[in-house]
Write an enzyme that holds these catalytic residues in place. Structure first.
Site, short mmCIF file in Angstrom:
data_model
loop_
_atom_site.label_atom_id
_atom_site.label_comp_id
_atom_site.label_asym_id
_atom_site.label_seq_id
_atom_site.Cartn_x
_atom_site.Cartn_y
_atom_site.Cartn_z
N LYS A 14 -67.52 35.63 -0.27
CA LYS A 14 -66.77 36.89 -0.16
C LYS A 14 -67.58 38.03 -0.75
O LYS A 14 -68.48 37.82 -1.58
CB LYS A 14 -65.42 36.80 -0.88
CG LYS A 14 -65.46 36.44 -2.38
CD LYS A 14 -65.60 37.59 -3.37
CE LYS A 14 -65.68 37.12 -4.82
NZ LYS A 14 -66.11 38.09 -5.79
N GLY A 102 -71.62 36.44 -7.80
CA GLY A 102 -70.51 37.39 -7.59
C GLY A 102 -69.93 37.29 -6.19
O GLY A 102 -69.18 38.16 -5.75
N GLY A 106 -68.17 29.00 -5.99
CA GLY A 106 -67.40 27.88 -6.58
C GLY A 106 -65.94 27.94 -6.14
O GLY A 106 -65.34 26.91 -5.79
N ASP A 140 -60.26 33.88 -7.62
CA ASP A 140 -60.72 34.15 -6.26
C ASP A 140 -60.31 33.07 -5.26
O ASP A 140 -60.51 33.23 -4.05
CB ASP A 140 -62.26 34.24 -6.23
CG ASP A 140 -62.78 35.54 -6.84
OD1 ASP A 140 -62.03 36.53 -6.86
OD2 ASP A 140 -63.94 35.54 -7.28
#
Ligand SMILES: C[C@](O)(CO)[C@H](O)COP(=O)(O)OP(=O)(O)OC[C@H]1O[C@@H](n2ccc(N)nc2=O)[C@H](O)[C@@H]1O
Ligand SMILES: Nc1ncnc2c1ncn2[C@@H]1O[C@H](COP(=O)(O)OP(=O)(O)OP(=O)(O)O)[C@@H](O)[C@H]1O
Length: 308
Positions: A14, A102, A106, A140
């Site tokens: 992302k 960033g 993961g 996230d």
């Protein structure tokens, strides 16, 4: 011979096109307003049902743990414990997404395991149930579980609102990734220290009101829908970039080098250090990529990616 129950899955990265930190939460985390974009830079995750009652994980990167510290392992464990699953699973990860860049690698792997095991074991868990599990793993993860190309994240980042953007809208990016990584929690700690100084008047930083933030995200949304990249570039924002550039010399050096090559609108994703540009089409992205590869290949890894 018995057939093997196995799935080969893509696990995408992302970018944060918008990220503001609105304050500290009682749980120690930070209250965020962010705008996520899913992109075509992907890891590969293979899931295979195994006969033993365990989770076996392997990964081709030495920067990533292959035990219970891996977020993908934790996702499998959480799903098994929450629903009393007795079947075992083998997880094989091939990394492409730079670790600690960033771009949520993961978190994406963890989301892929939740979605994949749901399919592999025919569990039929609904999206909201999976999103709930995702939010117990990291801020996230929910975005990747949502299956959306774009979404707004609030709270710790996992309180999602979908946005309707026509499928024809596809951004092209060139990503510049320095060879050193940054720990997300260090960046938030540096940010807190910076904010404290600002309260004592020594290091003033602009504070956006919630209304201003919501307005900015709405403008960003309309720029995206209309394909107005010039204005979009002005609205892409990352509250953490200033502190990252101040604190990590290798990021500010890379930014200077990229500016010298003529790239005016450079943005940072998440807690960095990945910097990126938005390009009007694939051809332009290829030109930017070629130029950066020719001049800066000793300073950063360069990737091309588009909205996925
Ligand atoms: C920078 C972003 O990637 C933007 O999308 C996220 O905020 C971070 O996402 P992430 O790595 O999935 O975050 P987590 O694994 O939940 O948390 C890592 C660390 O970041 C800090 N953290 C994260 C999210 C948040 N809203 N506030 C925080 O303070 C915490 O110190 C936490 O220990
Ligand atoms: N499956 C995984 N893939 C990558 N890193 C993992 C994984 N599991 C655990 N980690 C650890 O998590 C840390 C951060 O990795 P990751 O690549 O997700 O960072 P990031 O992209 O900066 O994350 P974010 O943008 O969500 O803050 C690393 O120290 C890494 O060892």
């Amino acid at each position: 011979m018995a057939s093997v129950n196995s799935l080969l899955l893509s696990s995408p990265a992302k970018l944060n096109l918008y990220l503001d930190v609105l304050g500290r939460r009682p749980d120690g985390y930070h209250e965020l307003l962010t705008f996520f974009e899913r992109i075509s830079l992907c890891d590969t995750v293979r899931l295979t049902e195994i006969q033993t009652d365990e989770i076996v994980l392997s990964c081709d990167s030495r920067l990533v743990p292959s035990d219970a510290a891996n977020l993908a392992w934790q996702a499998a464990d959480l799903l098994r414990r929450s629903f009393g699953v007795k079947k075992g699973v083998k997880i094989e990860i091939q990394k492409q997404i730079p670790v600690g860049g960033g771009m949520g690698g993961g978190s994406s792997n963890a989301a892929t395991v939740l979605l994949g095991m749901n399919r592999l074991f025919g569990m039929r868990l609904s999206r909201p149930v999976l999103v709930d599990l995702a939010n117990r793993l990291g801020s996230d993860v929910a975005f990747f579980v949502s299956g959306r190309r774009f979404a707004i994240g609030r709270g710790r980042g996992g309180d999602l609102t979908g946005v309707s953007i026509p499928p024809r809208v596809r951004l092209w990016h060139v990503l510049f990734v320095p060879p050193k990584n940054i720990m997300t929690k260090d960046v938030y700690a540096l940010f807190d220290r910076g904010s404290q100084r600002s309260r004592t008047g020594r290091n003033p930083r602009e504070t956006l009101t919630l209304t201003k933030n919501n307005e900015n995200v709405n403008i960003l949304l309309s720029c995206l829908k209309e394909g107005d990249l010039r204005f979009l570039n002005r609205k892409i924002y990352n509250r953490l970039s200033e502190i990252v550039i101040e604190s990590y010399g290798f990021v500010s050096e890379l930014r200077t080098d990229l500016s010298k090559l003529g790239f005016k609108w450079l943005h940072m994703s998440g807690s960095g250090p990945t910097l990126f540009v938005v390009c009007k089409d694939q051809k332009y992205a290829q030109r930017v990529y070629d130029k950066a590869r020719a001049r800066l290949s000793d300073k950063c890894h360069v990737f091309i990616a588009a909205t996925l």
